[in-house]
Design an enzyme around this catalytic site. Structure first.
Site, mmCIF file in Angstrom:
data_model
loop_
_atom_site.group_PDB
_atom_site.id
_atom_site.type_symbol
_atom_site.label_atom_id
_atom_site.label_comp_id
_atom_site.label_asym_id
_atom_site.label_seq_id
_atom_site.Cartn_x
_atom_site.Cartn_y
_atom_site.Cartn_z
ATOM 1 N N LYS A 20 40.775 29.381 64.711
ATOM 2 C CA LYS A 20 40.406 28.008 65.058
ATOM 3 C C LYS A 20 41.449 27.006 64.560
ATOM 4 C CE LYS A 20 36.392 29.129 66.866
ATOM 5 N NZ LYS A 20 36.566 30.582 66.820
ATOM 6 N N LYS A 70 49.535 37.683 53.725
ATOM 7 C CA LYS A 70 49.608 36.716 52.622
ATOM 8 C C LYS A 70 50.533 37.175 51.493
ATOM 9 C CE LYS A 70 45.239 34.369 53.497
ATOM 10 N NZ LYS A 70 43.957 33.886 52.925
ATOM 11 N N ASP A 107 43.316 28.000 49.699
ATOM 12 C CA ASP A 107 41.950 28.513 49.871
ATOM 13 C C ASP A 107 41.004 28.014 48.779
ATOM 14 O OD1 ASP A 107 42.481 29.922 52.201
ATOM 15 O OD2 ASP A 107 43.049 31.746 51.141
ATOM 16 N N GLY A 132 33.018 40.670 45.194
ATOM 17 C CA GLY A 132 34.274 41.134 45.748
ATOM 18 C C GLY A 132 35.413 40.913 44.776
ATOM 19 N N ALA A 133 36.496 41.669 44.946
ATOM 20 C CA ALA A 133 37.639 41.543 44.042
ATOM 21 C C ALA A 133 38.955 41.674 44.801
ATOM 22 C CB ALA A 133 37.545 42.588 42.931
ATOM 23 N N ARG A 157 32.083 46.562 43.981
ATOM 24 C CA ARG A 157 31.692 47.976 44.067
ATOM 25 C C ARG A 157 32.498 48.810 43.071
ATOM 26 N NH1 ARG A 157 28.977 49.353 49.158
ATOM 27 N NH2 ARG A 157 28.973 47.551 50.559
ATOM 28 N N MET A 220 31.941 33.140 52.255
ATOM 29 C CA MET A 220 33.277 32.667 52.626
ATOM 30 C C MET A 220 33.611 32.982 54.075
ATOM 31 S SD MET A 220 35.246 33.463 49.017
ATOM 32 C CE MET A 220 36.903 33.317 49.680
ATOM 33 N N TYR A 222 32.352 33.016 58.214
ATOM 34 C CA TYR A 222 31.534 32.119 59.033
ATOM 35 C C TYR A 222 31.346 32.731 60.409
ATOM 36 C CZ TYR A 222 35.903 30.709 61.284
ATOM 37 O OH TYR A 222 37.090 30.719 61.970
ATOM 38 N N GLY A 244 31.440 29.653 55.380
ATOM 39 C CA GLY A 244 32.791 29.240 55.010
ATOM 40 C C GLY A 244 33.528 28.389 56.023
#
Length: 280
Positions: A20, A70, A107, A132-133, A157, A220, A222, A244
């Site tokens: 988007k 990234k 972010d 999450g990590a 996890r 986070m 959407y 998010g």
């Protein structure tokens, strides 16, 4: 001004057709009177750096970077912001006057602004859980800790990934890591899902008792409808339930500011993109 010398910007990713960002930045440019072109560009997995160089050579001035590039973007940036250096990843590249690239990550700013400015959710002195990590979580930890929460727990996890991530940021605040099975007896004011499980229609294995009274749930990810995590949060006592999309627009606004030195208004843009989602 001819098309050859209009400033160009883009988002690079693979895949990228769902992005988007072109609509968002077109709205930013219109409202701020900036003349630019912003496109979505599919980069081949092993051709990221040549693709960036080719884009810059054709009047490219800056880039947003999404998965899976990234870390690649971090590597080709000659200089980094402090927050990008700590995150080890970059989602914004800006061309400098000497022809080098500056790398930043927006972010975390996007997440915090969405929570605090758009939804009036305060983080200071709150007990926060982030699930999450991976890279998405790593990129927002500094911005959250800057708001001085009472505690920030990373739960994953694989416990070792969560504890290592917490160690990397321990000097910024009260942060710790644990496995998902270790949060059963704890209540949180804010619970943030930083996994991509919602994109697959999945849900992390979470205890049903993690929400404190008047708690906030934030995914986070959407989508046009409530994500599985949002629905689960509603069923299990969360009072404020958010996705998010606002984070996406707010991080884009920070990138736009880095490139153009102008801060766009975001509220109407969020509403517009939300309407596009529901119509698609």
């Amino acid at each position: 001004m001819t098309s050859d010398n209009i400033d160009r910007y883009a988002v690079f990713g693979n895949p990228v057709e769902h992005s988007k960002s072109p609509q968002i930045h077109a709205m930013f440019a219109k409202q701020t009177g900036q003349t630019l072109v912003y496109t979505a560009e599919l980069a081949e997995l092993n051709q990221f750096e040549p693709a960036v160089k080719a884009f810059i050579a054709h009047n490219g001035k800056g880039l947003n970077i999404t998965v899976p590039f990234k870390q690649d973007a971090w590597s080709i940036a000659a200089k980094h912001s402090d927050r990008a250096a700590r995150a080890g990843a970059v989602n914004t590249l800006a061309l400098q006057p000497d022809g080098s690239l500056f790398g930043d990550t927006t972010d975390g700013v996007g997440l915090v602004r969405d929570l605090m400015q758009n939804h009036h959710v305060q983080l200071q002195d709150k007990n926060i859980l982030i699930i999450g990590a991976g890279g998405a979580v790593r990129g927002v930890l500094e911005a959250i800790l800057d708001q001085q929460p009472a505690s920030l727990i990373i739960s994953n996890r694989t416990k070792e990934k969560a504890t290592q991530l917490a160690e990397d940021f321990f000097n910024l605040g009260n942060i710790s890591g644990c496995g998902l099975d270790e949060i059963r007896d704890t209540r949180f004011d804010i619970v943030i899902n930083g996994t991509s499980a919602s994109l697959k229609g999945d849900l992390p294995p979470l205890p049903e008792t993690i929400f404190a009274e008047a708690s906030c749930s934030y995914d986070m990810m959407y989508a046009a409808q409530a994500t599985p995590f949002m629905q689960w949060s509603s069923d299990n006592g969360a009072k404020i339930i958010l996705d998010g999309l606002g984070m996406l627009v707010e991080q884009a606004a920070e990138s736009f500011y880095i490139w153009r030195d102008v801060k766009p208004e975001t509220k109407n843009v969020i509403t517009h993109i939300r309407n596009l989602l529901t119509k698609s």
